[in-house]
Design an enzyme around this catalytic site. Sequence first.
Site, PDB file in Angstrom:
ATOM      1  N   GLU A 180      -5.156   7.470   0.006  1.00 50.64           N
ATOM      2  CA  GLU A 180      -5.632   6.861   1.265  1.00 50.64           C
ATOM      3  C   GLU A 180      -4.634   6.944   2.416  1.00 50.64           C
ATOM      4  O   GLU A 180      -5.009   7.291   3.543  1.00 50.64           O
ATOM      5  CB  GLU A 180      -5.985   5.380   1.016  1.00 50.64           C
ATOM      6  CG  GLU A 180      -6.362   4.656   2.313  1.00 50.64           C
ATOM      7  CD  GLU A 180      -6.772   3.208   2.127  1.00 50.64           C
ATOM      8  OE1 GLU A 180      -6.838   2.743   0.977  1.00 50.64           O
ATOM      9  OE2 GLU A 180      -7.034   2.558   3.155  1.00 50.64           O
ATOM     10  N   LYS A 225     -15.506  -5.403  -6.437  1.00 53.91           N
ATOM     11  CA  LYS A 225     -16.964  -5.613  -6.465  1.00 53.91           C
ATOM     12  C   LYS A 225     -17.582  -4.949  -7.712  1.00 53.91           C
ATOM     13  O   LYS A 225     -18.476  -5.512  -8.331  1.00 53.91           O
ATOM     14  CB  LYS A 225     -17.602  -5.091  -5.172  1.00 53.91           C
ATOM     15  CG  LYS A 225     -17.395  -6.080  -4.019  1.00 53.91           C
ATOM     16  CD  LYS A 225     -18.151  -5.711  -2.794  1.00 53.91           C
ATOM     17  CE  LYS A 225     -17.359  -4.929  -1.788  1.00 53.91           C
ATOM     18  NZ  LYS A 225     -16.196  -5.664  -1.215  1.00 53.91           N
ATOM     19  N   THR A 238      -6.940  -4.578   0.996  1.00 56.18           N
ATOM     20  CA  THR A 238      -5.734  -4.900   1.778  1.00 56.18           C
ATOM     21  C   THR A 238      -5.957  -6.109   2.681  1.00 56.18           C
ATOM     22  O   THR A 238      -5.076  -6.960   2.829  1.00 56.18           O
ATOM     23  CB  THR A 238      -5.314  -3.678   2.623  1.00 56.18           C
ATOM     24  OG1 THR A 238      -5.093  -2.586   1.745  1.00 56.18           O
ATOM     25  CG2 THR A 238      -4.054  -3.947   3.408  1.00 56.18           C
ATOM     26  N   ASP A 246       0.853  -1.208   0.000  1.00 54.44           N
ATOM     27  CA  ASP A 246       0.000   0.000   0.000  1.00 54.44           C
ATOM     28  C   ASP A 246       0.881   1.248   0.000  1.00 54.44           C
ATOM     29  O   ASP A 246       0.656   2.187  -0.773  1.00 54.44           O
ATOM     30  CB  ASP A 246      -0.894   0.065   1.262  1.00 54.44           C
ATOM     31  CG  ASP A 246      -1.814  -1.130   1.433  1.00 54.44           C
ATOM     32  OD1 ASP A 246      -3.020  -0.948   1.554  1.00 54.44           O
ATOM     33  OD2 ASP A 246      -1.303  -2.263   1.462  1.00 54.44           O
ATOM     34  N   HIS A 290     -15.921  -6.871   6.047  1.00 50.41           N
ATOM     35  CA  HIS A 290     -16.618  -5.933   6.944  1.00 50.41           C
ATOM     36  C   HIS A 290     -18.092  -6.306   7.110  1.00 50.41           C
ATOM     37  O   HIS A 290     -18.940  -5.465   7.358  1.00 50.41           O
ATOM     38  CB  HIS A 290     -16.475  -4.490   6.440  1.00 50.41           C
ATOM     39  CG  HIS A 290     -15.060  -3.995   6.448  1.00 50.41           C
ATOM     40  ND1 HIS A 290     -14.257  -4.010   5.330  1.00 50.41           N
ATOM     41  CD2 HIS A 290     -14.292  -3.506   7.453  1.00 50.41           C
ATOM     42  CE1 HIS A 290     -13.059  -3.539   5.636  1.00 50.41           C
ATOM     43  NE2 HIS A 290     -13.052  -3.222   6.920  1.00 50.41           N
TER      44      HIS A 290
HETATM   45  N1  LIG Z   1     -16.073  -0.563   8.201  1.00 52.67           N
HETATM   46  C1  LIG Z   1     -14.974  -0.236   7.517  1.00 52.67           C
HETATM   47  N2  LIG Z   1     -13.876   0.216   8.146  1.00 52.67           N
HETATM   48  C2  LIG Z   1     -12.748   0.531   7.466  1.00 52.67           C
HETATM   49  N3  LIG Z   1     -12.632   0.436   6.114  1.00 52.67           N
HETATM   50  C3  LIG Z   1     -13.705   0.007   5.447  1.00 52.67           C
HETATM   51  C4  LIG Z   1     -14.922  -0.357   6.110  1.00 52.67           C
HETATM   52  N4  LIG Z   1     -15.800  -0.757   5.168  1.00 52.67           N
HETATM   53  C5  LIG Z   1     -15.173  -0.659   3.980  1.00 52.67           C
HETATM   54  N5  LIG Z   1     -13.916  -0.205   4.141  1.00 52.67           N
HETATM   55  C6  LIG Z   1     -12.903   0.017   3.105  1.00 52.67           C
HETATM   56  O1  LIG Z   1     -13.517  -0.052   1.825  1.00 52.67           O
HETATM   57  C7  LIG Z   1     -12.803  -0.916   0.953  1.00 52.67           C
HETATM   58  C8  LIG Z   1     -13.706  -2.059   0.556  1.00 52.67           C
HETATM   59  O2  LIG Z   1     -14.063  -2.780   1.701  1.00 52.67           O
HETATM   60  P1  LIG Z   1     -14.736  -4.213   1.617  1.00 52.67           P
HETATM   61  O3  LIG Z   1     -13.747  -5.116   0.955  1.00 52.67           O
HETATM   62  O4  LIG Z   1     -15.058  -4.588   3.012  1.00 52.67           O
HETATM   63  O5  LIG Z   1     -15.958  -4.024   0.773  1.00 52.67           O
HETATM   64  C9  LIG Z   1     -11.559  -1.372   1.688  1.00 52.67           C
HETATM   65  O6  LIG Z   1     -10.499  -0.527   1.231  1.00 52.67           O
HETATM   66  P2  LIG Z   1      -8.919  -0.809   1.492  1.00 52.67           P
HETATM   67  O7  LIG Z   1      -8.684  -2.260   1.350  1.00 52.67           O
HETATM   68  O8  LIG Z   1      -8.302   0.018   0.418  1.00 52.67           O
HETATM   69  O9  LIG Z   1      -8.608  -0.283   2.844  1.00 52.67           O
HETATM   70  C10 LIG Z   1     -11.911  -1.136   3.134  1.00 52.67           C
HETATM   71  O10 LIG Z   1     -10.856  -0.796   3.978  1.00 52.67           O
HETATM   72 MG   LIG Z   2      -9.990   0.676  -0.654  1.00 50.97          MG
HETATM   73 MG   LIG Z   3      -7.040   0.628   3.532  1.00 56.34          MG
HETATM   74 MG   LIG Z   4      -6.466   0.876   0.114  1.00 54.35          MG
END
Ligand SMILES: Nc1ncnc2c1ncn2[C@@H]1O[C@H](COP(=O)(O)O)[C@@H](OP(=O)(O)O)[C@H]1O
Ligand SMILES: [Mg+2]
Ligand SMILES: [Mg+2]
Ligand SMILES: [Mg+2]
Length: 308
Positions: free
Chosen positions: A73, A219, A124, A50, A193
């Site tokens: 980010e 997605k 990540t 990252d 999440h």
């Molecule tokens: N409740 C939460 N807390 C922190 N980050 C979240 C989150 N929900 C979604 N995200 C962020 O949104 C992106 C997609 O999330 P997900 O895979 O759960 O759908 C991820 O980005 P990053 O991987 O760039 O941090 C994730 O960190």
């Molecule tokens: Mg992201």
């Molecule tokens: Mg992140």
């Molecule tokens: Mg990210």
Amino acid sequence: MAQGPALVCRLLASSVSVAHKAGNIIRDVMQKGDLGIIEKGENDLQTEADRSAQRCIVASFKNLYPNVNIVAEEVDKISQNLDVPADWLITDLDPKILDLECPKSLLNVTEDQVTIWVDPLDGTSEFTKGLIDHVTILIGVCVNDEAVAGVIYQPFWQNRGRALWGLVGSGVGGFELKEPPQTKKVYVTTRSHYDKAIEKFIDGLKPCEVIRVGGAGNKVLYILEGKAHAYVYPSAGCKRWDTAAPEAVLRAAGGELTDVHGNKYSYSKENEKDPLNKYGVFATAPSYNHTEFMKLISDIQSKNVKND
Ligand SMILES: Nc1ncnc2c1ncn2[C@@H]1O[C@H](COP(=O)(O)O)[C@@H](OP(=O)(O)O)[C@H]1O
Ligand SMILES: [Mg+2]
Ligand SMILES: [Mg+2]
Ligand SMILES: [Mg+2]
């Protein structure tokens, strides 16, 4: 007098070229095996990939477009160090993109109107678990408050990576746009999440199938490649850098991405201080009527409130 390619096209061409380099950097970190994982918060990780990918992307843009606003980010000191190896400063502009005809409405955009939202590594959590197919690099080119162009780059696609791009009003490239199945409703949502509230919300939509994968970029790819009708995330958590590029590519393909009320998020630079997509993420395939889908969402919410 002959004019060169419009700024938005140059920015998209740079995004594709820079994403290829950032993809190399991410693959190198994975290959070396020392991910340098840091916990930024609860269920919120950062790795060496990252940090390094962000340094490459931001340094390259700052070098070529000094007056463009960039929001990325990672905000720690290491990620913000733009003193990068010379070969991380990408000055190439993808020639295929430069050949595109820029939509008339974007021809006269100037640097001061642009904000680039960068997610150097989306997914990540999955990356740290070896689920490398979920990982993307997201670079979204926004003019005033709209996401108008973007790149979703998959660093581990067929072990070499590919860039999927979109320019609203022009089109998409780097992949084959497919329609989702007509026989069943498929929704895609978060893997890492997920909670009871999200489960209940999605159950209310009575889907035939729910796919849980990591990454906002990934997605939206499920939608673009015809594997899902909609991306449903009825929760706060995603930020503007998660949705800018996916929204641009999806819109360029004819789809939509909004909050739970059917409102678009603003990508203007003012949102840098408060980048949270507070009212969730709802994205639909080009053939799936977003307005009708959001009406269904609104009905479900009213039902949930009554039953609570
Ligand atoms: N409740 C939460 N807390 C922190 N980050 C979240 C989150 N929900 C979604 N995200 C962020 O949104 C992106 C997609 O999330 P997900 O895979 O759960 O759908 C991820 O980005 P990053 O991987 O760039 O941090 C994730 O960190
Ligand atoms: Mg992201
Ligand atoms: Mg992140
Ligand atoms: Mg990210």
